[in-house]
Scaffold this active site. Structure first.
Site, PDB file in Angstrom:
ATOM      1  N   GLY A 104       0.790  -1.214   0.000  1.00 50.31           N
ATOM      2  CA  GLY A 104       0.000   0.000   0.000  1.00 50.31           C
ATOM      3  C   GLY A 104       0.824   1.267   0.000  1.00 50.31           C
ATOM      4  O   GLY A 104       0.290   2.361  -0.059  1.00 50.31           O
ATOM      5  N   CYS A 105       2.143   1.141   0.096  1.00 48.89           N
ATOM      6  CA  CYS A 105       3.028   2.312   0.079  1.00 48.89           C
ATOM      7  C   CYS A 105       3.236   2.729  -1.373  1.00 48.89           C
ATOM      8  O   CYS A 105       3.677   1.936  -2.184  1.00 48.89           O
ATOM      9  CB  CYS A 105       4.373   1.977   0.720  1.00 48.89           C
ATOM     10  SG  CYS A 105       5.550   3.340   0.724  1.00 48.89           S
ATOM     11  N   VAL A 106       2.900   3.990  -1.668  1.00 43.69           N
ATOM     12  CA  VAL A 106       3.065   4.465  -3.044  1.00 43.69           C
ATOM     13  C   VAL A 106       4.334   5.269  -3.200  1.00 43.69           C
ATOM     14  O   VAL A 106       4.924   5.730  -2.306  1.00 43.69           O
ATOM     15  CB  VAL A 106       1.858   5.293  -3.514  1.00 43.69           C
ATOM     16  CG1 VAL A 106       0.655   4.396  -3.678  1.00 43.69           C
ATOM     17  CG2 VAL A 106       1.579   6.433  -2.585  1.00 43.69           C
TER      18      VAL A 106
END
Length: 106
Positions: A104-106
């Protein structure tokens, strides 16, 4: 492939600056990553509280903690975590703690 130099050795990083092998992490490597990837010359007590909490959680759960858990577990408020780690808790703090890029880390 990118790398960071620590104690005279080159340590491999992925294209986003996360360790390829989280098992090689130690606090000297965290400091080298802080300088190279986050532009931080030193790490204070609050940096270490966050980094050590994230690292311990990862070793116990094989996953990055949620941001709320980082605040509660380290005792560092969210606003201050963003001030301590210029690229944020997921990208910056997890990178210095030697974790793979969190989901979920962009």
């Amino acid at each position: 492939m990118a790398s960071v130099t620590c104690k005279g050795s080159e340590v491999e990083l992925n294209e986003e600056g996360f360790l390829v092998d989280p098992g090689v992490w130690d606090e000297d490597l965290a400091l080298a990553l802080a300088r190279q990837e986050e532009g931080l010359e030193a790490l204070g007590d609050q940096h270490w509280a966050v980094i050590r909490f994230i690292r311990a959680h990862f070793l116990e759960n094989e996953a990055a903690p949620m941001v709320r858990q980082v605040c509660k577990g380290s005792g560092v408020p969210l606003k201050q975590i963003y001030e301590l780690f210029p690229s944020g808790p997921a990208r910056g703090a997890c990178k210095l703690a030697g974790l793979p890029k969190p989901d979920g880390c962009v």
